[in-house]
Design a protein around this motif. Structure first.
Motif, PDB file in Angstrom:
ATOM      1  N   THR A 135      -3.109   2.562  -3.444  1.00 47.61           N
ATOM      2  CA  THR A 135      -2.625   3.812  -2.862  1.00 47.61           C
ATOM      3  C   THR A 135      -3.692   4.480  -2.002  1.00 47.61           C
ATOM      4  OG1 THR A 135      -1.130   4.180  -4.738  1.00 47.61           O
ATOM      5  CG2 THR A 135      -1.660   6.095  -3.383  1.00 47.61           C
ATOM      6  N   ILE A 136      -3.225   5.116  -0.905  1.00 46.69           N
ATOM      7  CA  ILE A 136      -4.083   5.910  -0.027  1.00 46.69           C
ATOM      8  C   ILE A 136      -3.583   7.349  -0.032  1.00 46.69           C
ATOM      9  CG2 ILE A 136      -4.858   6.293   2.341  1.00 46.69           C
ATOM     10  CD1 ILE A 136      -4.522   3.313   2.848  1.00 46.69           C
ATOM     11  N   SER A 137      -4.497   8.294  -0.166  1.00 47.01           N
ATOM     12  CA  SER A 137      -4.165   9.716  -0.070  1.00 47.01           C
ATOM     13  C   SER A 137      -4.952  10.322   1.085  1.00 47.01           C
ATOM     14  CB  SER A 137      -4.508  10.428  -1.387  1.00 47.01           C
ATOM     15  OG  SER A 137      -4.229  11.814  -1.287  1.00 47.01           O
ATOM     16  N   ASN A 138      -4.249  10.805   2.099  1.00 42.39           N
ATOM     17  CA  ASN A 138      -4.901  11.345   3.287  1.00 42.39           C
ATOM     18  C   ASN A 138      -5.159  12.837   3.109  1.00 42.39           C
ATOM     19  OD1 ASN A 138      -5.875  11.962   5.788  1.00 42.39           O
ATOM     20  ND2 ASN A 138      -4.095  11.267   6.936  1.00 42.39           N
TER      21      ASN A 138
ATOM     22  N   ILE B 163      -7.495   3.978  -6.017  1.00 41.58           N
ATOM     23  CA  ILE B 163      -6.863   4.816  -5.000  1.00 41.58           C
ATOM     24  C   ILE B 163      -7.949   5.318  -4.069  1.00 41.58           C
ATOM     25  CG2 ILE B 163      -7.013   6.833  -6.523  1.00 41.58           C
ATOM     26  CD1 ILE B 163      -4.498   7.946  -5.173  1.00 41.58           C
ATOM     27  N   LEU B 164      -7.630   5.420  -2.775  1.00 47.53           N
ATOM     28  CA  LEU B 164      -8.601   5.864  -1.774  1.00 47.53           C
ATOM     29  C   LEU B 164      -8.148   7.171  -1.147  1.00 47.53           C
ATOM     30  CD1 LEU B 164     -11.200   4.956  -0.134  1.00 47.53           C
ATOM     31  CD2 LEU B 164      -9.580   4.221   1.629  1.00 47.53           C
ATOM     32  N   ALA B 165      -9.033   8.177  -1.183  1.00 44.76           N
ATOM     33  CA  ALA B 165      -8.783   9.431  -0.472  1.00 44.76           C
ATOM     34  C   ALA B 165      -9.581   9.406   0.825  1.00 44.76           C
ATOM     35  CB  ALA B 165      -9.190  10.623  -1.325  1.00 44.76           C
TER      36      ALA B 165
ATOM     37  N   THR C  96     -11.398  13.545  -5.546  1.00 46.19           N
ATOM     38  CA  THR C  96     -11.404  12.584  -6.659  1.00 46.19           C
ATOM     39  C   THR C  96      -9.960  12.356  -7.093  1.00 46.19           C
ATOM     40  OG1 THR C  96     -11.779  14.405  -8.213  1.00 46.19           O
ATOM     41  CG2 THR C  96     -13.712  13.193  -7.445  1.00 46.19           C
ATOM     42  N   PRO C  97      -9.211  11.554  -6.363  1.00 45.94           N
ATOM     43  CA  PRO C  97      -7.789  11.352  -6.661  1.00 45.94           C
ATOM     44  C   PRO C  97      -7.568  10.637  -7.985  1.00 45.94           C
ATOM     45  CG  PRO C  97      -8.540   9.767  -5.029  1.00 45.94           C
ATOM     46  CD  PRO C  97      -9.670  10.731  -5.234  1.00 45.94           C
ATOM     47  N   ILE C  98      -6.386  10.846  -8.558  1.00 41.25           N
ATOM     48  CA  ILE C  98      -6.020  10.217  -9.821  1.00 41.25           C
ATOM     49  C   ILE C  98      -5.239   8.941  -9.536  1.00 41.25           C
ATOM     50  CG2 ILE C  98      -4.689  10.487 -11.954  1.00 41.25           C
ATOM     51  CD1 ILE C  98      -5.280  13.455 -11.833  1.00 41.25           C
TER      52      ILE C  98
ATOM     53  N   ILE D 237       0.829  -1.207   0.000  1.00 43.41           N
ATOM     54  CA  ILE D 237       0.000   0.000   0.000  1.00 43.41           C
ATOM     55  C   ILE D 237       0.864   1.257   0.000  1.00 43.41           C
ATOM     56  CG2 ILE D 237      -1.762   1.295   1.251  1.00 43.41           C
ATOM     57  CD1 ILE D 237      -2.854  -1.350   2.260  1.00 43.41           C
ATOM     58  N   GLY D 238       0.697   2.066  -1.047  1.00 40.79           N
ATOM     59  CA  GLY D 238       1.419   3.330  -1.149  1.00 40.79           C
ATOM     60  C   GLY D 238       0.697   4.432  -0.392  1.00 40.79           C
ATOM     61  N   LEU D 239       1.466   5.360   0.144  1.00 40.72           N
ATOM     62  CA  LEU D 239       0.921   6.492   0.894  1.00 40.72           C
ATOM     63  C   LEU D 239       1.406   7.785   0.256  1.00 40.72           C
ATOM     64  CD1 LEU D 239       1.643   5.183   4.505  1.00 40.72           C
ATOM     65  CD2 LEU D 239      -0.548   5.137   3.307  1.00 40.72           C
ATOM     66  N   ALA D 240       0.485   8.582  -0.265  1.00 39.52           N
ATOM     67  CA  ALA D 240       0.862   9.851  -0.878  1.00 39.52           C
ATOM     68  C   ALA D 240       1.358  10.811   0.204  1.00 39.52           C
ATOM     69  CB  ALA D 240      -0.327  10.452  -1.620  1.00 39.52           C
ATOM     70  N   VAL D 241       2.587  11.299   0.035  1.00 36.95           N
ATOM     71  CA  VAL D 241       3.205  12.191   1.024  1.00 36.95           C
ATOM     72  C   VAL D 241       3.547  13.517   0.358  1.00 36.95           C
ATOM     73  CG1 VAL D 241       5.154  12.533   2.588  1.00 36.95           C
ATOM     74  CG2 VAL D 241       4.153  10.254   2.326  1.00 36.95           C
ATOM     75  N   ALA D 242       3.023  14.610   0.893  1.00 35.32           N
ATOM     76  CA  ALA D 242       3.351  15.944   0.391  1.00 35.32           C
ATOM     77  C   ALA D 242       4.735  16.335   0.899  1.00 35.32           C
ATOM     78  CB  ALA D 242       2.305  16.952   0.856  1.00 35.32           C
ATOM     79  N   LEU D 243       5.573  16.848   0.000  1.00 34.47           N
ATOM     80  CA  LEU D 243       6.941  17.220   0.345  1.00 34.47           C
ATOM     81  C   LEU D 243       7.050  18.718   0.613  1.00 34.47           C
ATOM     82  CD1 LEU D 243       8.847  15.070  -2.302  1.00 34.47           C
ATOM     83  CD2 LEU D 243       8.295  14.499   0.068  1.00 34.47           C
TER      84      LEU D 243
END
Length: 450
Positions: A364-367, A387-389, A377-379, A310-316
């Protein structure tokens, strides 16, 4: 900065080695030369860095595999080089380093790396299913990640048209073993051109776009990472029909459990208990129930993944985005998930991720809740199919069933936004999966995790 050790290929004479672009993660197929740290003729010690490369995921330094001389540089700064392609000729004095010592025909470069090849920064030594043998300056490999073969003519056309590997993998093939023929590729290109809007923006310079700016405006060129993100987002929207389902979850009991246990959890693990490992746990359980969400699409074939990564979207800090991956998330306890996620996020924000940390994601999960967003509505990250937001947890009045009848009370609620690839995931499966994640969050097994 990540350090990758080079793979080697025998070349020309027994004293010369062709240095190849090393493998830097399962999904990384090419890298851009950023800077040569050495010049031709330099004597170089073993493990001394000789150049810097960049992928769409991490930047890396490439060290010399042995003590010797950099005889010839084959690729220049700014060039995009495929994994496995020669980048330089390295001369060594000890011919025993070449293995069995047999003479090599000048017309051949062996396709197998020496067994000593190993990453300095990563212990990832998983075997590669298909040897990726490439020619210099060719961006498309002989085989894609699913093992489909591409002929020299097809690769030449793909390179000329600047097709990415992701695009190539999604082209239906009519040849033997689903191979893409010349006609398949030309048909795809004709459709691609007809659906893309013509634009001259890509050729604009800062000077040429002054006409679009107003007094006081600032013109900011996209950096390399932002350009790659933009290209991939456009490619994903062009290739995948996105559909999003929304589910509201009552996480009142989950919030209460976390508040009650977060102090003891920190004393036990040394880190704070966030909601992210709870979300990952719920998603992993839902994938076990609906395994057809954990798939990839390659052309007209579906690859059902065994591992749940499971990938986790991380803002840099620089405004860009990266997606580190929790490997085998279904096999980890809540404490193990929390520790793993804490380390990945820390390394992501400090530029310390290894290539393996961002490879092999299957979902992938986007928090978006961390930015106080309710839903989105994530891409989709291709070749994944969903992908789940997860939205912000807020207090809301809600009607609940009690022994005394229906009552209005204050509850902690959140929205789950599940986007999926409608080519392979129908509304029923996409919606049921989102509901399953909500159910796991609402009925979390607190006794097991306490």
């Amino acid at each position: 900065m990540v350090v990758q050790k080079l793979s080697l290929h025998k070349n020309i004479s027994m004293k010369e080695l062709a240095i190849a672009m090393p493998k830097m993660g399962e999904s990384v197929m090419e890298a851009t030369i950023i800077k040569w740290l050495k010049k031709e003729g330099d004597e170089i010690a073993e493990a001394e860095s000789i150049l810097e490369v960049a992928t769409d995921k991490v930047d890396s330094e490439i060290p010399a595999p042995y003590t010797g001389k950099l005889k010839k540089i084959l690729v220049q700064v700014g060039q995009v080089v495929a994994v496995g392609a020669p980048i330089a000729i390295f001369e060594v004095e000890d011919t025993t380093l070449l293995g069995n010592g047999q003479s090599i025909s000048q017309s051949k470069i062996a396709s197998q790396a020496l067994p000593a090849t190993k990453s300095f920064a990563s212990s990832d030594s998983r075997p590669v299913k298909h040897t990726v043998q490439l020619h210099e300056r060719t961006a498309c490999p002989l085989y894609d990640t699913a093992g489909r073969f591409y002929s020299p003519l097809v690769r030449y056309i793909a390179q000329k048209e600047s097709l990415s590997l992701e695009e190539m993998e999604n082209i239906p093939g009519t040849g033997k073993d689903n191979r893409v023929t010349k006609q398949d590729l030309l048909t795809y290109l004709a459709h691609r051109r007809s659906t893309q809007r013509s634009s001259s923006y890509s050729n604009l310079t800062i000077e040429s776009i002054q006409q679009y700016a107003k007094p006081g405006d600032e013109i900011i060129p996209m950096d390399r990472v932002r350009k790659i993100i933009a290209e991939r987002m456009v490619a994903a929207m062009h290739t995948v029909p996105h559909v999003t389902s929304f589910v509201e979850a009552d996480v009142t009991e989950l919030v209460a459990w976390r508040e009650k246990n977060k102090l003891a959890f920190k004393q036990k693990t040394g880190i704070g208990l966030t909601y992210t490992p709870l979300f990952v746990k719920a998603v992993a359980q839902a994938i076990q129930k609906f395994p057809l969400i954990n798939v990839s699409v390659v052309g007209e074939y579906i690859i059902k993944r065994k591992a749940i990564n499971i990938g986790l979207a991380v803002a840099l800090p620089d405004g860009n985005l990266i997606v580190p991956v929790v490997k085998n998330a279904d096999q980890l306890t809540l404490s193990e998930l929390a520790i793993c996620i804490h380390k990945l996020v820390h390394n992501a924000r400090h530029g310390q991720l290894l290539p393996d940390d961002i490879a092999d994601g299957t979902y992938t999960i986007s928090n978006i809740g961390s930015f106080q967003n309710l839903m989105g509505t994530p891409i989709i990250m291709q070749p994944q199919v969903a992908i789940l937001a997860v939205g912000s947890i807020v207090k809301k009045p809600a009607v609940i069933e009690t022994a005394q009848g229906e009552q209005i009370t204050i509850r902690h609620q959140m929205y789950l936004s599940h986007t999926y690839d409608h080519r392979v995931v129908d509304g029923a499966l996409g919606g049921q999966f989102a509901k399953a994640v909500a159910d796991y969050l609402e009925k979390f097994d607190f006794a097991k995790e306490s």
